[in-house]
Design a protein around this motif. Structure first.
Motif, PDB file in Angstrom:
ATOM      1  N   LEU A 194       0.837  -1.202   0.000  1.00  0.00           N
ATOM      2  CA  LEU A 194       0.000   0.000   0.000  1.00  0.00           C
ATOM      3  C   LEU A 194       0.872   1.252   0.000  1.00  0.00           C
ATOM      4  CD1 LEU A 194      -2.827   1.450   0.450  1.00  0.00           C
ATOM      5  CD2 LEU A 194      -2.275   1.309   2.880  1.00  0.00           C
ATOM      6  N   ILE A 195       1.835   1.290   0.893  1.00  0.00           N
ATOM      7  CA  ILE A 195       2.712   2.458   1.014  1.00  0.00           C
ATOM      8  C   ILE A 195       3.492   2.688  -0.283  1.00  0.00           C
ATOM      9  CG2 ILE A 195       4.773   3.313   2.223  1.00  0.00           C
ATOM     10  CD1 ILE A 195       3.525   1.921   4.757  1.00  0.00           C
ATOM     11  N   GLN A 196       4.010   1.618  -0.871  1.00  0.00           N
ATOM     12  CA  GLN A 196       4.754   1.746  -2.131  1.00  0.00           C
ATOM     13  C   GLN A 196       3.853   2.226  -3.263  1.00  0.00           C
ATOM     14  OE1 GLN A 196       6.458  -2.189  -2.426  1.00  0.00           O
ATOM     15  NE2 GLN A 196       8.360  -1.543  -1.438  1.00  0.00           N
ATOM     16  N   GLU A 197       2.630   1.694  -3.330  1.00  0.00           N
ATOM     17  CA  GLU A 197       1.701   2.120  -4.374  1.00  0.00           C
ATOM     18  C   GLU A 197       1.344   3.595  -4.245  1.00  0.00           C
ATOM     19  OE1 GLU A 197      -1.667  -0.539  -4.253  1.00  0.00           O
ATOM     20  OE2 GLU A 197      -0.381  -2.286  -4.566  1.00  0.00           O
ATOM     21  N   MET A 198       1.395   4.112  -3.024  1.00  0.00           N
ATOM     22  CA  MET A 198       1.095   5.522  -2.799  1.00  0.00           C
ATOM     23  C   MET A 198       2.316   6.415  -3.056  1.00  0.00           C
ATOM     24  SD  MET A 198      -1.385   5.205   0.521  1.00  0.00           S
ATOM     25  CE  MET A 198      -1.993   6.884   0.461  1.00  0.00           C
ATOM     26  N   GLY A 199       3.465   5.778  -3.371  1.00  0.00           N
ATOM     27  CA  GLY A 199       4.662   6.535  -3.728  1.00  0.00           C
ATOM     28  C   GLY A 199       5.630   6.786  -2.597  1.00  0.00           C
ATOM     29  N   PHE A 200       5.516   6.026  -1.502  1.00  0.00           N
ATOM     30  CA  PHE A 200       6.377   6.235  -0.338  1.00  0.00           C
ATOM     31  C   PHE A 200       7.103   4.938   0.018  1.00  0.00           C
ATOM     32  CE2 PHE A 200       2.682   9.032  -0.143  1.00  0.00           C
ATOM     33  CZ  PHE A 200       3.317  10.262  -0.221  1.00  0.00           C
ATOM     34  N   SER A 201       8.000   5.021   1.017  1.00  0.00           N
ATOM     35  CA  SER A 201       8.821   3.858   1.348  1.00  0.00           C
ATOM     36  C   SER A 201       9.173   3.838   2.826  1.00  0.00           C
ATOM     37  CB  SER A 201      10.112   3.899   0.512  1.00  0.00           C
ATOM     38  OG  SER A 201      11.062   3.007   0.994  1.00  0.00           O
ATOM     39  N   TYR A 202       8.884   2.701   3.468  1.00  0.00           N
ATOM     40  CA  TYR A 202       9.337   2.506   4.845  1.00  0.00           C
ATOM     41  C   TYR A 202      10.860   2.583   4.925  1.00  0.00           C
ATOM     42  CZ  TYR A 202       5.273   0.948   7.635  1.00  0.00           C
ATOM     43  OH  TYR A 202       4.117   0.866   8.353  1.00  0.00           O
ATOM     44  N   ALA A 203      11.536   2.010   3.926  1.00  0.00           N
ATOM     45  CA  ALA A 203      13.004   1.994   3.931  1.00  0.00           C
ATOM     46  C   ALA A 203      13.567   3.415   3.927  1.00  0.00           C
ATOM     47  CB  ALA A 203      13.537   1.195   2.747  1.00  0.00           C
TER      48      ALA A 203
END
Length: 138
Positions: free
Chosen positions: A37-46
């Motif tokens: 979800l976070i990656q699809e929204m253009g962001f990254s936990y890493a």
């Protein structure tokens, strides 16, 4: 509301002697769904962790409805259930290949500084991410 979809092939190592997915593996799949979800929204936990910020789970709730088995595909749906600029609650539904609900759940998270676990105001540190969550939440 934006909903992410992630398919996961059930591996043998994720099952018990009966070929049924061991209950704790659903929590891992929830994490995979949240990351997608976070990656699809253009962001990254890493990237957030590179900034010295981590996002621990502060609460988790699951309800098991139907078993998944080795060789099946789990379909993980994830969304932002609630968000207030400080705490995020993600919602999950994991489905069987027959579109039956295997699990429903939520996990709540805050963001903290890695070195001292002091909470941060997410909306101030990541204003673009904050805006995306405001738009995506239920």
């Amino acid at each position: 509301m934006y909903i992410s979809k992630k398919e996961i092939e059930v591996r043998y190592a994720e099952t018990d002697q009966m070929g049924i997915v061991y209950h704790a593996n659903y929590l891992i799949w929830m994490e995979l769904g949240r990351t997608a979800l976070i990656q699809e929204m253009g962001f990254s936990y890493a990237d957030m962790e590179k900034d010295g910020i981590i996002s621990p789970v502060i609460d988790i709730a699951v309800s098991y409805k139907k078993s998944l088995h080795y060789g099946e595909t789990a379909i993980v749906y994830t969304w932002v259930e609630a968000y207030n600029g400080f705490k995020t609650t993600y919602g999950y539904e994991i489905k069987t290949p027959d579109n039956e609900t295997a699990l429903t759940g939520t996990s709540s998270h805050i963001c903290v500084k890695k070195e001292n676990f002091k909470p941060i105001q997410f909306r101030k540190y990541y204003p673009e991410w904050h805006k995306a969550y405001e738009e995506a939440k239920k």
